[in-house]
Design a protein around this motif. Structure first.
Motif, PDB file in Angstrom:
ATOM      1  N   VAL A 127       0.846  -1.192   0.000  1.00 61.71           N
ATOM      2  CA  VAL A 127       0.000   0.000   0.000  1.00 61.71           C
ATOM      3  C   VAL A 127       0.888   1.250   0.000  1.00 61.71           C
ATOM      4  N   GLY A 128       1.988   1.185   0.770  1.00 58.88           N
ATOM      5  CA  GLY A 128       2.920   2.313   0.821  1.00 58.88           C
ATOM      6  C   GLY A 128       3.509   2.612  -0.548  1.00 58.88           C
ATOM      7  N   GLU A 129       3.856   1.560  -1.268  1.00 68.60           N
ATOM      8  CA  GLU A 129       4.439   1.714  -2.607  1.00 68.60           C
ATOM      9  C   GLU A 129       3.416   2.348  -3.574  1.00 68.60           C
ATOM     10  N   ALA A 130       2.170   1.852  -3.549  1.00 63.21           N
ATOM     11  CA  ALA A 130       1.124   2.408  -4.415  1.00 63.21           C
ATOM     12  C   ALA A 130       0.841   3.868  -4.040  1.00 63.21           C
ATOM     13  N   THR A 131       0.863   4.146  -2.743  1.00 63.15           N
ATOM     14  CA  THR A 131       0.624   5.505  -2.257  1.00 63.15           C
ATOM     15  C   THR A 131       1.671   6.469  -2.819  1.00 63.15           C
ATOM     16  N   ARG A 132       2.916   5.998  -2.799  1.00 63.27           N
ATOM     17  CA  ARG A 132       4.013   6.829  -3.316  1.00 63.27           C
ATOM     18  C   ARG A 132       3.835   7.069  -4.831  1.00 63.27           C
ATOM     19  N   ILE A 133       3.585   5.996  -5.566  1.00 63.70           N
ATOM     20  CA  ILE A 133       3.463   6.108  -7.024  1.00 63.70           C
ATOM     21  C   ILE A 133       2.334   7.070  -7.399  1.00 63.70           C
ATOM     22  N   LEU A 134       1.231   6.999  -6.648  1.00 63.58           N
ATOM     23  CA  LEU A 134       0.051   7.790  -7.018  1.00 63.58           C
ATOM     24  C   LEU A 134      -0.075   9.089  -6.217  1.00 63.58           C
TER      25      LEU A 134
END
Ligand code: ADP
Ligand code: MG
Length: 352
Positions: free
Chosen positions: A114-121
């Protein structure tokens, strides 16, 4: 390798066939866009890849695996829909992690993804909010985030920007292009909007009535359409079409009061053709007398002049630069005959 391959794929609902034998190869990491008018079968085909619709005949592979009869969850795909389909009672963070949680993944792993997706978006500031407190664009980002979190081999998008207003649509389009660059996964994207297709795609698949009309890169389709349908669909404003006839001297076009010096085979003499001219390839000639300017539209950097010929055929001309025409003017047209596209009037196939 996670390319997608469709082999003579057919879909029938009862007696009604809506997909008529599609053969298509989508390369690993490619951004492939299915484009075509409403009802042509784009969503059906995408949902067949997702496993949400059964494939009646034919087969499909994702990577090395035959997925034709596989459950959606086993296919390694994640789909983003036009309607965001978020859980209203969950926060952004919970919405994104929910799929993994349901599948029993450990919390640490969920948090990391979730952290990775949060960063990307760039969703950092919204993680604790619920969907009702988000704009349409932010909601769509969360639904894309939910797809990213699942770590699919193939992303499937069905008109994800259609519910957004024009400005946001452009913004999200750029974000999706950036997402593809960053993640590098294979993506299949459905839209009826040829501008989205042109700007996002590595490969465009033009569909009409459940059949592929042409496959190619955006500029291939723009420069070298195989038929009148593709020529008219790709490019904005659309290509102009005028009726003409092949004569011994060239192509006679009544609305232009001219015979275009285009060399065709002797066997073509007498053949009825459609002459295609793109608005951006035409120049108004103030000394000419063949057309009247019916209407002009100025967008600032560019204007569109809507012309009517004496024979009653309509035409759009793109104008840039300082001199722009005015309504009511009488004009002629100039263009390079190398820019002319010819189509058979009956079959609508390109004459090259
Ligand atoms: P698009 O996404 O290109 O607008 P669709 O894939 O939704 O088109 O639909 C393609 C065709 O299949 C349409 O003619 C539609 O009416 C038909 N269709 C879609 N779903 C069903 C269904 N469940 N039963 C019968 N016909 C359907
Ligand atoms: Mg659809």
């Amino acid at each position: 390798m996670t390319g997608v391959q469709l082999n003579n794929v057919i879909k029938r609902y009862g007696d009604v066939q809506v997909i008529h034998g599609i053969d298509l190869t989508i390369e690993d990491g490619e951004f492939c866009v299915f484009v075509g008018p409403s009802g042509c079968g784009k969503s059906t085909l995408l949902r067949m890849v997702a496993g949400l619709e059964e494939t009646t005949e034919g087969s499909m592979t994702i990577g090395e695996r035959d997925v034709t009869r596989m459950d959606p969850a086993q296919r390694g795909v994640a789909m983003v829909f036009q309607t965001y389909a978020l859980y209203p009672h969950m926060t952004v963070e919970q919405n994104m992690g929910f799929g993994l949680k349901m599948n029993g993944h450990p919390k640490a792993e969920i948090d990391k993804k979730v952290g990775e997706a949060t960063r990307i978006l760039k969703l950092e500031d919204y993680l604790k909010r619920k969907p009702a407190a988000l704009s349409g664009g932010q909601r769509q980002r969360v639904s894309i985030g939910r797809a990213i979190v699942r770590g699919p081999e193939v992303f499937l998008f069905d008109e994800p920007l259609s519910n957004l207003d024009a400005e946001l649509r452009v913004e999200m389009r750029v974000e999706i292009a950036r997402l593809h660059k960053e993640i590098g996964a294979t993506m299949i994207y459905v839209t009826h909007d040829q501008v989205e297709a042109m700007t996002l795609a590595d490969k465009i698949v033009v569909l009409r009535a459940g059949v592929i009309e042409q496959v190619g890169s955006p500029m291939d389709l723009y420069r070298d359409p195989d038929n009148k349908f593709v020529a008219g669909f790709i490019g904005s404003p659309a290509m102009n079409f005028l009726s003409g006839t092949v004569t011994a001297d060239g192509v006679k076009v009544p609305s232009l009061q001219d015979t275009l010096k285009i060399k065709l085979q002797a066997a073509d003499i007498g053949r009825d053709v459609v002459v295609g001219l793109r608005p951006e390839h035409l120049v108004l000639d103030p000394k000419g007398k063949t057309h009247t300017i019916d209407l002009t539209e100025s967008l600032g950097g560019v204007s569109y002049a809507y012309l009517l010929s004496e024979t009653g055929e309509k035409l759009v001309v793109e104008e840039r630069g300082d001199e722009r025409s005015t309504m009511g003017d009488t004009v002629g047209l100039r263009f390079d005959t190398a820019r002319v596209y010819l189509f058979d009037a009956e079959t609508e196939l390109r004459i090259r």
